[in-house]
Design a protein around this motif. Sequence first.
Motif, short mmCIF file in Angstrom:
data_model
loop_
_atom_site.label_atom_id
_atom_site.label_comp_id
_atom_site.label_asym_id
_atom_site.label_seq_id
_atom_site.Cartn_x
_atom_site.Cartn_y
_atom_site.Cartn_z
N THR A 27 0.29 -4.10 -25.55
CA THR A 27 0.43 -2.64 -25.54
C THR A 27 -0.92 -2.00 -25.23
N GLU A 28 -0.93 -1.08 -24.32
CA GLU A 28 -2.17 -0.38 -23.93
C GLU A 28 -2.66 0.52 -25.05
N TYR A 29 -3.99 0.60 -25.21
CA TYR A 29 -4.57 1.50 -26.21
C TYR A 29 -4.49 2.93 -25.70
N VAL A 30 -3.86 3.79 -26.50
CA VAL A 30 -3.81 5.22 -26.21
C VAL A 30 -4.05 5.95 -27.53
N PHE A 31 -5.13 6.70 -27.59
CA PHE A 31 -5.48 7.41 -28.81
C PHE A 31 -4.32 8.30 -29.25
N GLY A 32 -3.89 8.13 -30.51
CA GLY A 32 -2.81 8.93 -31.06
C GLY A 32 -1.41 8.43 -30.71
N GLY A 33 -1.33 7.38 -29.89
CA GLY A 33 -0.03 6.88 -29.47
C GLY A 33 0.66 6.05 -30.55
N ASP A 40 -2.61 3.67 -30.58
CA ASP A 40 -3.91 3.32 -31.15
C ASP A 40 -3.66 2.35 -32.31
N CYS A 41 -4.74 1.95 -33.00
CA CYS A 41 -4.57 0.89 -34.01
C CYS A 41 -3.67 1.32 -35.17
N SER A 42 -3.85 2.51 -35.69
CA SER A 42 -3.00 2.92 -36.81
C SER A 42 -1.58 3.23 -36.34
N GLY A 43 -1.45 3.76 -35.12
CA GLY A 43 -0.12 4.02 -34.57
C GLY A 43 0.65 2.74 -34.34
N THR A 44 -0.06 1.70 -33.90
CA THR A 44 0.57 0.40 -33.71
C THR A 44 1.05 -0.15 -35.04
N THR A 45 0.17 -0.13 -36.03
CA THR A 45 0.52 -0.64 -37.35
C THR A 45 1.69 0.12 -37.93
N TRP A 46 1.63 1.44 -37.89
CA TRP A 46 2.70 2.29 -38.41
C TRP A 46 4.03 1.95 -37.73
N SER A 47 4.00 1.83 -36.41
CA SER A 47 5.23 1.58 -35.65
C SER A 47 5.80 0.19 -35.92
#
Length: 85
Positions: A27-33, A40-47
Motif C-alpha cells: 500500500t502506498e504511503y499517503v498522509f492521512g489515508g 499513513d502508518c496510523s491509518g494502516t494500523t487502524w484500518s
Amino acid sequence: MEATEIKYISQQEGKNIVNTAKEWKGTEYVFGGTSKKGADCSGTTWSIYKEAGFPYSIKYRPSSQFSKNPRFKPAPDNKPQEGDV
C-alpha cells in the motif's frame, strides 16, 4: 465505578490480524489515508484492526485507543507474538 473484565486477543484473533495485514502489503504511503489506495502508518494500523474485527471510533487516533482498550496488553519486547500491539 464498575469493574471492567479484561479480555485479551486470542491466538486466532492474532492470526486474523496478521493475515489482514498481509493484504495491505505494498500500500502506498499517503498522509492521512486509511485505504489500500493509500494510507499513513496510523491509518494502516487502524484500518487493519477494523477489517480484522476490532473497530475503533474515528474520533481518536489509533495509537491512543490501543492503550485504552482492555483487550490489548503491552507485549514484552523480547518475545513478540502474533497479535501483539
